[in-house]
Design an enzyme around this catalytic site. Structure first.
Site, PDB file in Angstrom:
ATOM      1  N   ASN A   9       0.868  -1.180   0.000  1.00  0.00           N
ATOM      2  CA  ASN A   9       0.000   0.000   0.000  1.00  0.00           C
ATOM      3  C   ASN A   9       0.902   1.227   0.000  1.00  0.00           C
ATOM      4  O   ASN A   9       1.519   1.540   1.005  1.00  0.00           O
ATOM      5  CB  ASN A   9      -0.874  -0.025   1.263  1.00  0.00           C
ATOM      6  CG  ASN A   9      -1.678   1.252   1.447  1.00  0.00           C
ATOM      7  OD1 ASN A   9      -1.811   2.053   0.525  1.00  0.00           O
ATOM      8  ND2 ASN A   9      -2.208   1.438   2.650  1.00  0.00           N
ATOM      9  N   LYS A  11       0.016   4.243  -0.240  1.00  0.00           N
ATOM     10  CA  LYS A  11      -0.636   5.426   0.357  1.00  0.00           C
ATOM     11  C   LYS A  11      -0.454   6.629  -0.581  1.00  0.00           C
ATOM     12  O   LYS A  11      -0.486   6.468  -1.797  1.00  0.00           O
ATOM     13  CB  LYS A  11      -0.095   5.694   1.759  1.00  0.00           C
ATOM     14  CG  LYS A  11      -0.055   4.428   2.611  1.00  0.00           C
ATOM     15  CD  LYS A  11       0.219   4.672   4.056  1.00  0.00           C
ATOM     16  CE  LYS A  11       0.366   3.347   4.775  1.00  0.00           C
ATOM     17  NZ  LYS A  11       0.333   3.452   6.213  1.00  0.00           N
ATOM     18  N   HIS A  91      -9.241   0.852   5.091  1.00  0.00           N
ATOM     19  CA  HIS A  91      -7.949   1.058   5.752  1.00  0.00           C
ATOM     20  C   HIS A  91      -8.149   2.003   6.942  1.00  0.00           C
ATOM     21  O   HIS A  91      -8.965   2.923   6.886  1.00  0.00           O
ATOM     22  CB  HIS A  91      -6.937   1.643   4.763  1.00  0.00           C
ATOM     23  CG  HIS A  91      -5.541   1.633   5.289  1.00  0.00           C
ATOM     24  ND1 HIS A  91      -5.085   2.596   6.167  1.00  0.00           N
ATOM     25  CD2 HIS A  91      -4.512   0.773   5.102  1.00  0.00           C
ATOM     26  CE1 HIS A  91      -3.825   2.313   6.479  1.00  0.00           C
ATOM     27  NE2 HIS A  91      -3.449   1.217   5.842  1.00  0.00           N
ATOM     28  N   GLU A  93      -6.545   4.424   7.964  1.00  0.00           N
ATOM     29  CA  GLU A  93      -6.359   5.855   7.654  1.00  0.00           C
ATOM     30  C   GLU A  93      -7.608   6.429   6.992  1.00  0.00           C
ATOM     31  O   GLU A  93      -7.939   7.607   7.183  1.00  0.00           O
ATOM     32  CB  GLU A  93      -5.097   6.044   6.797  1.00  0.00           C
ATOM     33  CG  GLU A  93      -3.842   5.807   7.645  1.00  0.00           C
ATOM     34  CD  GLU A  93      -2.627   5.305   6.882  1.00  0.00           C
ATOM     35  OE1 GLU A  93      -2.607   5.391   5.646  1.00  0.00           O
ATOM     36  OE2 GLU A  93      -1.698   4.806   7.549  1.00  0.00           O
ATOM     37  N   GLU A 161      -5.046  -5.415  10.668  1.00  0.00           N
ATOM     38  CA  GLU A 161      -4.026  -4.396  10.863  1.00  0.00           C
ATOM     39  C   GLU A 161      -4.292  -3.653  12.176  1.00  0.00           C
ATOM     40  O   GLU A 161      -5.140  -2.754  12.217  1.00  0.00           O
ATOM     41  CB  GLU A 161      -4.065  -3.382   9.720  1.00  0.00           C
ATOM     42  CG  GLU A 161      -3.809  -3.973   8.362  1.00  0.00           C
ATOM     43  CD  GLU A 161      -3.275  -2.922   7.399  1.00  0.00           C
ATOM     44  OE1 GLU A 161      -2.144  -3.077   6.938  1.00  0.00           O
ATOM     45  OE2 GLU A 161      -3.984  -1.931   7.144  1.00  0.00           O
ATOM     46  N   GLY A 167       2.697   1.902  10.588  1.00  0.00           N
ATOM     47  CA  GLY A 167       3.629   3.014  10.412  1.00  0.00           C
ATOM     48  C   GLY A 167       4.372   3.416  11.666  1.00  0.00           C
ATOM     49  O   GLY A 167       5.007   4.474  11.705  1.00  0.00           O
ATOM     50  N   SER A 205       3.760  -2.560  10.213  1.00  0.00           N
ATOM     51  CA  SER A 205       5.208  -2.567  10.418  1.00  0.00           C
ATOM     52  C   SER A 205       5.876  -3.884  10.036  1.00  0.00           C
ATOM     53  O   SER A 205       6.841  -4.315  10.682  1.00  0.00           O
ATOM     54  CB  SER A 205       5.545  -2.169  11.866  1.00  0.00           C
ATOM     55  OG  SER A 205       5.131  -0.834  12.120  1.00  0.00           O
TER      56      SER A 205
HETATM   57  C1  PEP Z   1      -0.500  -0.132   5.962  1.00  0.00           C
HETATM   58  O1  PEP Z   1      -0.462   0.977   5.459  1.00  0.00           O
HETATM   59  O2  PEP Z   1      -1.467  -0.855   5.761  1.00  0.00           O
HETATM   60  C2  PEP Z   1       0.623  -0.563   6.780  1.00  0.00           C
HETATM   61  C3  PEP Z   1       0.574  -1.748   7.332  1.00  0.00           C
HETATM   62  O3  PEP Z   1       1.690   0.311   6.912  1.00  0.00           O
HETATM   63  P1  PEP Z   1       3.154  -0.026   7.521  1.00  0.00           P
HETATM   64  O4  PEP Z   1       3.597  -1.326   6.899  1.00  0.00           O
HETATM   65  O5  PEP Z   1       3.990   1.127   7.140  1.00  0.00           O
HETATM   66  O6  PEP Z   1       2.980  -0.186   8.993  1.00  0.00           O
END
Ligand code: PEP
Length: 245
Positions: A9, A11, A91, A93, A161, A167, A205
């Site tokens: 992703n 973003k 997601h 976000e 998640e 992040g 992460s």
């Molecule tokens: C995500 O954006 O779904 C995500 C898991 O980000 P990151 O891997 O940077 O934690």
């Protein structure tokens, strides 16, 4: 048989100029044993989906409607026309920045199905919910609300998640991931006739150094990766870890 998926992703990062990252993934994984998906910003989907095989290209969101007076939005049909075959919905976000609810996310997933896209439906608890012990009940509410009754192993991937792991560089313990994935799998089996075959991704992460341990957990069928998917050099070891899991 469940599909294993390494999904990136991007973003709000990247333009058509990021083609070199797709090219590098193609070179490193010409005949991958897992599905590799990159979800760039919508503006780059058309350019990056050209000659992307075997890399799949997806959207990061879609509107519930096919077309109409929705300034700034993009429909699932438009994602297909641009070359996408997957779309992320729900997601964290989007839930935070755009106040998306489970009911809206279910509608978006249905819009994705109608367009022929596979929906990656994201769920996960906040830090406060983790700390007050409500993780599994939050997951239950999100699964019940955000997954349409028409979800199947063909049209849906679930991504767990934890919001506090996205992040941040923090990850749950392997036991915590195992507990939630086993719980989700049980709920999918109970509700959907092919729930056993729905791919279930972990996200938060994931990086080259922790991917193999995470992929060794039962019921982890891959990962949704943010930061470590932006560069092929970082994403490729994660893909390789999934191929070897
Ligand atoms: C995500 O954006 O779904 C995500 C898991 O980000 P990151 O891997 O940077 O934690």
């Amino acid at each position: 048989m469940r599909r294993k998926i390494a999904a990136g992703n991007w973003k709000m990062n990247g333009t058509a100029a990021a083609r070199s990252e797709i090219t590098a993934l193609q070179a490193a994984h010409p005949d991958p044993r897992v599905d590799i998906l990159i979800c760039p910003p919508a503006t780059a989907i058309a350019a990056l989906s050209e000659n992307a095989h075997p890399i799949h290209i997806g959207g990061q969101d879609c509107h519930v409607a096919t077309h109409g007076a929705h300034t700034g939005d993009i429909s699932a049909q438009m994602l297909v026309a641009a070359g996408a075959d997957h779309v992320i919905v729900g997601h964290s976000e989007r839930r935070t920045d755009h106040q998306e609810t489970d009911a809206l996310i279910a509608q978006k997933a249905q819009a994705a199905y109608a367009a022929g896209l596979k929906a990656i439906i994201c769920i996960g608890e906040s830090l406060a919910e983790r700390e007050n012990g409500s993780t599994l009940s939050v997951i239950d509410v999100q699964l019940a609300g955000a997954l349409p009754d028409t979800a199947t192993a063909q049209n849906t991937v679930v991504a767990y998640e934890p919001v506090w792991a996205i992040g941040t560089g923090k990850t749950p313990t392997l036991d915590q991931i195992a507990e939630v994935h086993a719980h989700i799998r049980a709920r999918l089996r109970a509700r959907f006739s092919d729930g056993e075959n729905m791919s279930l991704l972990y996200g938060g992460s994931v990086k080259g150094s922790n991917a193999a341990d995470i992929f060794a957990i039962p019921d982890v069928d891959g990962a949704l990766v943010g930061g470590a998917s932006l560069k092929a050099d970082d994403f490729s070891p994660i893909i390789s870890a999934l191929e070897n899991a």
